[in-house]
Structures are given as C-alpha cells and as structure tokens.
Design an enzyme around this catalytic site. Sequence first.
Site, mmCIF file in Angstrom:
data_model
loop_
_atom_site.group_PDB
_atom_site.id
_atom_site.type_symbol
_atom_site.label_atom_id
_atom_site.label_comp_id
_atom_site.label_asym_id
_atom_site.label_seq_id
_atom_site.Cartn_x
_atom_site.Cartn_y
_atom_site.Cartn_z
ATOM 1 N N LEU A 71 43.100 35.418 80.596
ATOM 2 C CA LEU A 71 41.867 36.132 80.889
ATOM 3 C C LEU A 71 40.770 35.141 81.278
ATOM 4 O O LEU A 71 39.974 35.404 82.189
ATOM 5 C CB LEU A 71 41.432 36.969 79.680
ATOM 6 N N VAL A 74 41.293 34.212 84.919
ATOM 7 C CA VAL A 74 40.865 35.324 85.771
ATOM 8 C C VAL A 74 39.346 35.339 85.850
ATOM 9 O O VAL A 74 38.758 35.508 86.924
ATOM 10 C CB VAL A 74 41.417 36.671 85.245
ATOM 11 N N HIS A 75 38.694 35.135 84.731
ATOM 12 C CA HIS A 75 37.230 35.078 84.671
ATOM 13 C C HIS A 75 36.701 33.928 85.542
ATOM 14 O O HIS A 75 35.731 34.093 86.278
ATOM 15 C CB HIS A 75 36.794 34.905 83.211
ATOM 16 N N ALA A 76 37.356 32.793 85.473
ATOM 17 C CA ALA A 76 36.946 31.633 86.269
ATOM 18 C C ALA A 76 37.085 31.920 87.765
ATOM 19 O O ALA A 76 36.193 31.581 88.561
ATOM 20 C CB ALA A 76 37.784 30.413 85.882
ATOM 21 N N HIS A 79 34.254 34.084 88.876
ATOM 22 C CA HIS A 79 33.031 33.297 89.073
ATOM 23 C C HIS A 79 33.057 32.583 90.420
ATOM 24 O O HIS A 79 32.040 32.550 91.130
ATOM 25 C CB HIS A 79 32.856 32.263 87.950
#
Length: 107
Positions: A71, A74-76, A79
């Site tokens: 996760l 995926v978040h990176a 961004h």
Amino acid sequence: MANMEVAMGLIAGAGDARSSCMEAIQLAKEGNFQEAKEALHRADDSMVAAHEIQTDLIREEMSGNSAPVSLLMVHAQDHLNLALVMRDVADEFLQVHQKLIELEGKG
C-alpha cells in the site's frame, strides 16, 4: 535499498516537485515570471530524481526481481503521478497569469 526506503524516496521527490509547482503558481500570480520558471526547473529536477527511482523499480521487475506491491508503494506512485500532473498544470497557470498581466497592461 529496502522497499520502504524506495517508496519514501518517491514520496519525498514527488512532494518536493509538487511544492515547487505550487510556489511557481504563486510567483506567476504575483507577476514574478522568471522566479516562477526557476521554481518549475526545481520541480523538474525533483521529478527527474523520483522518476529515476521509478525506472529502477521497473527495470528490477523486468529482470525478474520485483518487490512485493505494498500500500505504501501504491501511495508513493500516486504521489508521483499527482506531481507529474501538477507540473503540467503549473506551466499552464504560468502562461495564463502572464497573458492576464499583459492584457491588464501591468506587464
């Protein structure tokens, strides 16, 4: 480099790029177009650094050494994508503010 460190590198680079884009928009709004362009160049530099990290991840995956998808990763990536879009939007705002100031006769 550990997966978490890689993700944090992406987030940091993308965050720096996004901040520089927001700075460029504010500078353009104030009519400081040369400084706004310099802020966009800083955004580009941050984006290149983050993109190199992403490219290394892709290269590793293509060679069969893929890291597990988390996760955080995926978040990176989210961004980074936001920063890429923000860079395009900032450039458009710079042009719009420049034209607006010209039309108002202040430039």
